[in-house]
Enzyme design. Structure first.
Site, mmCIF file in Angstrom:
data_model
loop_
_atom_site.group_PDB
_atom_site.id
_atom_site.type_symbol
_atom_site.label_atom_id
_atom_site.label_comp_id
_atom_site.label_asym_id
_atom_site.label_seq_id
_atom_site.Cartn_x
_atom_site.Cartn_y
_atom_site.Cartn_z
ATOM 1 N N THR A 137 5.877 33.151 2.916
ATOM 2 C CA THR A 137 6.676 34.879 2.958
ATOM 3 C C THR A 137 7.633 34.051 2.369
ATOM 4 O O THR A 137 8.408 33.622 2.853
ATOM 5 C CB THR A 137 6.303 35.647 3.806
ATOM 6 O OG1 THR A 137 6.628 35.178 4.526
ATOM 7 C CG2 THR A 137 4.575 36.299 4.220
ATOM 8 N N MET A 229 8.199 36.956 9.648
ATOM 9 C CA MET A 229 6.518 36.389 8.399
ATOM 10 C C MET A 229 6.662 35.023 8.651
ATOM 11 O O MET A 229 5.660 34.219 8.197
ATOM 12 C CB MET A 229 6.940 37.724 7.365
ATOM 13 C CG MET A 229 6.545 38.553 7.199
ATOM 14 S SD MET A 229 6.304 38.977 5.635
ATOM 15 C CE MET A 229 7.959 39.437 5.262
ATOM 16 N N HIS A 230 7.889 34.458 8.417
ATOM 17 C CA HIS A 230 7.867 33.135 8.706
ATOM 18 C C HIS A 230 7.272 32.816 9.401
ATOM 19 O O HIS A 230 6.703 31.581 9.215
ATOM 20 C CB HIS A 230 9.344 32.945 7.856
ATOM 21 C CG HIS A 230 10.058 33.120 6.725
ATOM 22 N ND1 HIS A 230 11.639 32.279 6.607
ATOM 23 C CD2 HIS A 230 9.041 32.888 6.062
ATOM 24 C CE1 HIS A 230 11.366 31.660 5.262
ATOM 25 N NE2 HIS A 230 9.960 32.674 4.532
ATOM 26 N N GLU A 231 7.467 33.167 11.041
ATOM 27 C CA GLU A 231 6.689 32.508 12.234
ATOM 28 C C GLU A 231 5.466 32.788 11.806
ATOM 29 O O GLU A 231 4.632 31.468 12.121
ATOM 30 C CB GLU A 231 7.272 33.197 13.054
ATOM 31 C CG GLU A 231 8.413 33.344 13.221
ATOM 32 C CD GLU A 231 8.585 31.526 14.154
ATOM 33 O OE1 GLU A 231 8.178 30.984 14.731
ATOM 34 O OE2 GLU A 231 9.770 30.390 13.177
ATOM 35 N N PHE A 234 4.345 30.223 7.182
ATOM 36 C CA PHE A 234 5.061 29.235 7.352
ATOM 37 C C PHE A 234 4.822 27.663 7.461
ATOM 38 O O PHE A 234 4.761 26.372 7.248
ATOM 39 C CB PHE A 234 7.272 28.625 7.515
ATOM 40 C CG PHE A 234 8.257 28.224 5.878
ATOM 41 C CD1 PHE A 234 7.933 27.264 6.352
ATOM 42 C CD2 PHE A 234 8.869 29.434 5.832
ATOM 43 C CE1 PHE A 234 8.413 27.032 4.564
ATOM 44 C CE2 PHE A 234 9.596 28.677 4.290
ATOM 45 C CZ PHE A 234 8.924 27.501 3.924
#
Length: 249
Positions: A137, A229-231, A234
């Protein structure tokens, strides 16, 4: 101030141009580039004569976002995009910033430019928020500034699709910026800078503070949500594969 990849130059009284010129890495956000940009804007903040900044690149490159190594570091959990906060340099600059995006602007490079007060695109150049192409994201405040500056529908398309758009195509889609032949972008930016430099510096600072206050207030919360969101997105194995196989293509 002149560095190997970032040049800061007062081109006329009250007008400072910051030029990204890393020809080896095509203006990706290497450590040298990010440190150079932060130092340049720190110098500008302490310059009592500067009235306007022109941010630009070299030849057909404006800024091309994170390096492959940097993206892999985020995937591995050893880094975050907030470690080197360059995306809000223009937003937090006291005086107006003109992004003369004469060249390609990719991912975080495009996002950084859109945080400027004025944006100029070139018809020939490619503009993309390609985060989702790699499967993660968007970050760097992209989920906020892209819809804010381009409109929700087009912004949502760019963010979800991650496709490449020529400046000429974005012009047809109704972006609210001048879209000019590449050779005219910088001269247009200089003409605009001259108009701004005619105004009192204190009045420019005061009005910019007022106009961008809502953006400055909202951005930290958005960045916090992007990190969450990265957690979630990603660290997928597929993301690593995409970064390795698709980077730069």
């Amino acid at each position: 101030m002149s560095q190997s990849v970032v040049e800061l130059l007062e081109i006329e009284r009250g007008i400072i141009q910051v030029t990204m010129q890393d020809r080896v890495h095509k203006n990706t956000f290497t450590l040298e580039m990010t440190h150079g940009l932060r130092e340049a804007f720190h110098t500008i903040q302490n310059d009592s004569t500067c009235k306007v900044v022109i941010l630009t690149g070299y030849d057909n490159y404006f800024a091309t976002g994170g390096t492959q190594e940097g993206l892999l570091a985020i995937h591995e959990g050893t880094s975050k995009f907030t470690d080197e906060n360059i995306y809000s340099l223009a937003l937090n600059c006291k005086v107006p910033v003109i992004a003369a995006m004469q060249g390609h602007a990719v991912g975080g490079g495009f996002v950084m430019g859109l945080f400027s007060d004025f944006v100029i695109l070139s018809k020939e150049s490619m503009y993309t928020t390609n985060f989702m192409r790699y499967g993660f994201t968007p970050g760097m405040g992209a989920t906020f500034i892209i819809p804010q500056k381009l409109g929700f529908s087009l912004g949502e398309e760019l963010l979800l699709n991650g496709g490449n758009y020529r400046g000429a195509e974005l012009e047809k889609r109704g972006v609210p910026f001048p879209v000019l032949p590449r050779k005219e972008v910088r001269s247009y930016g200089l003409d605009l800078a001259r108009q701004l430099a005619e105004k009192p510096r204190f009045s420019l600072i005061t009005l910019k503070d007022h106009l961008v206050a809502p953006l400055r207030d909202k951005l930290p919360k958005i960045v916090e949500q992007e990190l969450i969101m990265h957690e979630k997105t990603f660290h997928q194995a597929e993301v690593k594969e995409r970064i390795i196989n698709l980077f730069g293509k």
